[in-house]
Design an enzyme around this catalytic site. Structure first.
Site, PDB file in Angstrom:
ATOM      1  N   GLU A 285       9.804  -0.819 -22.111  1.00  0.00           N
ATOM      2  CA  GLU A 285       9.491  -2.209 -22.444  1.00  0.00           C
ATOM      3  C   GLU A 285       8.706  -2.213 -23.748  1.00  0.00           C
ATOM      4  OE1 GLU A 285       7.421  -4.166 -19.239  1.00  0.00           O
ATOM      5  OE2 GLU A 285       8.813  -3.419 -17.719  1.00  0.00           O
TER       6      GLU A 285
ATOM      7  N   GLU B   2       6.218   0.262 -12.923  1.00  0.00           N
ATOM      8  CA  GLU B   2       4.815   0.472 -13.296  1.00  0.00           C
ATOM      9  C   GLU B   2       3.911   0.781 -12.094  1.00  0.00           C
ATOM     10  OE1 GLU B   2       3.479  -2.803 -15.745  1.00  0.00           O
ATOM     11  OE2 GLU B   2       4.324  -1.862 -17.509  1.00  0.00           O
TER      12      GLU B   2
ATOM     13  N   CYS C 223       0.863  -1.172   0.000  1.00  0.00           N
ATOM     14  CA  CYS C 223       0.000   0.000   0.000  1.00  0.00           C
ATOM     15  C   CYS C 223       0.911   1.236   0.000  1.00  0.00           C
ATOM     16  CB  CYS C 223      -0.870  -0.039   1.254  1.00  0.00           C
ATOM     17  SG  CYS C 223      -1.797   1.474   1.515  1.00  0.00           S
TER      18      CYS C 223
HETATM   19  C1  GAL Z   1       4.812  -5.107 -17.843  1.00  0.00           C
HETATM   20  C2  GAL Z   1       5.724  -5.283 -16.640  1.00  0.00           C
HETATM   21  C3  GAL Z   1       6.737  -6.382 -16.862  1.00  0.00           C
HETATM   22  C4  GAL Z   1       6.074  -7.583 -17.461  1.00  0.00           C
HETATM   23  C5  GAL Z   1       5.384  -7.205 -18.737  1.00  0.00           C
HETATM   24  C6  GAL Z   1       4.732  -8.369 -19.435  1.00  0.00           C
HETATM   25  O1  GAL Z   1       3.604  -4.535 -17.466  1.00  0.00           O
HETATM   26  O2  GAL Z   1       6.403  -4.097 -16.321  1.00  0.00           O
HETATM   27  O3  GAL Z   1       7.344  -6.707 -15.646  1.00  0.00           O
HETATM   28  O4  GAL Z   1       5.171  -8.113 -16.546  1.00  0.00           O
HETATM   29  O5  GAL Z   1       4.398  -6.269 -18.438  1.00  0.00           O
HETATM   30  O6  GAL Z   1       4.122  -7.957 -20.626  1.00  0.00           O
END
Ligand code: GAL
Length: 639
Positions: free
Chosen positions: A321, A150, A115
């Site tokens: 990512e 995230e 939290c």
């Molecule tokens: C993102 C996250 C990653 C992995 C990925 C999978 O949201 O930051 O750790 O889980 O998604 O698509």
């Protein structure tokens, strides 16, 4: 922003050395470098391996991983591991878990099990970040830092815990100074909800019917501020040890906290782009659309976030990512069309990204994401993304100078409006992201490059056209900037229709200086219902009745005002469908001498200074203005 050539654009990858035997690391690093990757993000989920027991640290593996990557010529982004507290942490802080709106603690067993309001956990995060800063703050191999992972993922911003309750009461006491002031601001005379002291106030969950929207909005504000404060604990510590950029990786279609405010404490914004997952999971388009773009993603969704996060990072942004192949978390998980990983990467660069990192290096054969593709298969053979990344790396060397200067058109995006309209939608389909994204799509259809701006950006000077649909509370600062602005403004629907305390303002909305119109009443429309417009298209989801003595610019089919204008400030009395929106925006562009195109659904264009990029999101070859694009094709030329 200064002109940058391809040589300053980087590719990278997310890597989990703790998942693989040490003997694999050097080989992995060599192949990353050979592929043309320069950056490697590590560490963001590795707390249980960094500190296996409370206070007992094992740095050996991480030192070696960083050295091994560095020796291969790669630079490292160190992630702070605070999104995955180890199991022993719960022994120390049993009450640190987030609590859902039904009052249930969200258990250990996946990730983000904390939290934001829990001060004990915040202190633990400060401790681990301090250790990481001390250890790697001066490492020559470390190029940047990522805080947590995230924020908000898996619905974790709002937590109805005891810690949140304590924090919220303090926050309210500080904000309002007295129960009387709070009662007045919230309108608590309604339903006898007046409070005599701040410790009588509860969190706005599990009420008999909907809680007071002012109460809810303040709780969203409080919760957003906890994310900012949580992040700031980390940035304050890291800055003592490093001058390298601090970054967070945000997400797609996530509005639960104020990203601009988090971004103010960071140097670069980044986001995690999963075009196929998002099309299945976060798009409201129909099945036909989803099938058509199932291997390419929505042609506007990535671009919207590129433009949003460019602003969140005050000009500096990355994709942290990038989807490399099928993901594991959407209702359906198709594979990208060959060439799409390259297209997505180029599209990010065209919108000004400095770096694109792929998630992840090798597919893990174990645990929760075992069905999620990587650049390598679980047996270390190349997966399709590896070749596409290598191609981009080669092409980057030939990229002409590009720049990401100001666009002609700006679209305001405001997190408080997203919360306000979520709390008080007045009709199931009134979603703020959806509204703003509809405007964005129509602009992109016209071939425009767009800046997304915050409502606090009052230096509007160079724009020609500014759109502010659904901007709930028009601040005095913004009203002043609007009055001084020489270009065209389009406001509405619902713009300026609430005060900061979530009340209907008097004089009635929109109360835009100089504009002669008052919203008499509003109505929300069920799916399929619409208010036709005289010039074509219709209002969907939402329509307003305007009182005005000036001659409207556009009328509804029943000859009621649909758009009014004064001195190039326009007010739009409803939510136009794409047909109407394209026409309306095109007319405004023509008046401002902004040239437009008429793009098919699958072709998208982005201007980056002197270079124009074309992207074919279609599964078939396409041509536009003499340019031939293969499926998933990318083309650029000098303007
Ligand atoms: C993102 C996250 C990653 C992995 C990925 C999978 O949201 O930051 O750790 O889980 O998604 O698509």
């Amino acid at each position: 922003m200064a002109e940058t050539s391809g040589r300053n654009r980087n590719l990278g990858v997310c890597y989990y050395p703790e998942h693989w035997p040490r003997q694999m690391w050097a080989k992995d690093a060599a192949l990353m470098a050979k592929t043309g990757l320069r950056l490697v993000r590590i560490g963001e989920f590795a707390w249980s391996r960094i500190e296996p027991e409370p206070g007992e640290f094992d740095w050996g593996w991480m030192d070696e991983a960083i050295e091994t990557l560095g020796a291969a010529g790669l630079k490292v982004i160190v992630g702070t591991p605070t999104a995955t507290p180890p199991r022993w942490m719960l022994g120390k802080h049993p009450d640190m878990l987030g609590v859902d709106a039904m009052g249930r603690a969200r258990k250990f067993g996946s990730r983000r099990h904390y939290c934001f309001s829990h001060m004990g956990y915040r202190h633990e995060c400060a401790r681990i970040v301090q250790k990481l800063g001390e250890r790697y703050g001066k490492s020559p191999h470390v190029a940047a830092w990522q805080t947590d992972n995230e924020y908000g993922c898996h619905d974790t911003v709002l937590s109805y815990s005891r810690s949140a309750l304590r924090g919220f009461r303090d926050w309210l006491a500080h904000k309002y100074q007295s129960p009387e002031a709070l009662n007045e601001a919230w309108g608590n005379v309604f339903w006898s909800m007046e409070y005599g002291a701040s410790d009588e106030i509860d969190l706005p969950n599990m009420t008999v019917t909907k809680a007071n929207p002012a109460h809810e909005l303040d709780f969203w504000r409080y919760s957003s501020e906890q994310v900012v404060a949580f992040n700031r604990v980390q940035t304050d510590i890291l800055r003592q040890f490093t001058g390298k950029p601090l970054i967070h990786n945000y997400m797609g279609r996530t509005v639960e906290f104020d990203h601009y405010a988090v971004g103010d404490d960071l140097d670069i914004a980044s986001w995690d782009s999963y075009p196929l997952g998002f099309l299945e999971d976060r798009s409201e388009r129909d099945d036909e659309w989803k099938q058509r773009f199932m291997r390419q993603g929505d042609p506007d969704f990535q671009a919207f976030h590129h433009d949003l996060y460019r602003r969140v990072g005050a000009g500096r942004w990355w994709v942290m990512e990038q989807q490399p192949g099928p993901v594991n978390w959407a209702p359906f998980n198709p594979a990208p069309l060959p060439g799409m990983v390259r297209l997505w990467t180029w599209e990010a660069f065209a919108h000004g990204a400095e770096t694109v990192c792929y998630f992840r290096w090798r597919q893990a054969p174990f645990a929760q994401e075992q069905m999620h593709a990587g650049m390598l298969r679980p047996d270390s053979e190349a997966a399709p993304a590896l070749g596409e990344a290598a191609q981009v790396a080669r092409e980057l060397a030939e990229l002409p100078e590009i720049a990401c200067g100001r666009a002609d058109v700006a679209l305001v995006f405001d997190y408080q409006s997203a919360w306000g309209w979520h709390i008080l939608p007045q009709g199931e389909s009134f979603d703020y992201f959806r509204l703003v994204f509809d405007f964005y799509r129509a602009l992109r259809r016209l071939g425009l490059s767009i800046d997304i701006i915050s409502p606090n950006d009052t230096n509007l000077g160079d724009y020609k056209l500014i759109l502010m649909p659904g901007l709930m509370d028009l601040s005095d600062g913004l009203k002043t900037a609007m009055a001084a602005f020489g270009g065209t403004i389009l406001a509405g629907p619902r713009t300026g229709s609430k005060t900061g305390a979530m009340q209907i303002p008097l004089p009635l909305p929109p109360d835009i200086p100089g504009l002669d119109c008052t919203v008499e009443h509003v109505e929300s429309l069920r799916p399929g219902a619409e208010v036709p417009l005289a010039d074509g298209g219709a209002f969907i989801h939402w329509a307003e009745s305007l009182q005005t003595s000036s001659k409207p610019v556009e009328l509804t089919g029943e000859a009621k005002p649909a758009i009014v204008e004064k001195n190039k400030t326009f007010y739009l009395a409803g939510w136009p469908d794409q047909k109407a929106l394209t026409r309306i925006l095109k007319n405004l562009c023509t008046q401002e001498k902004i040239s437009t195109l008429d793009l098919p659904d699958h072709i998208r264009v982005r201007d980056s200074g002197p270079v124009r990029f074309f992207f074919n999101y279609g599964a078939k070859a396409a041509s536009f203005e003499g340019i031939d694009l293969p499926p998933a094709g990318v083309h650029w030329h000098r303007l």
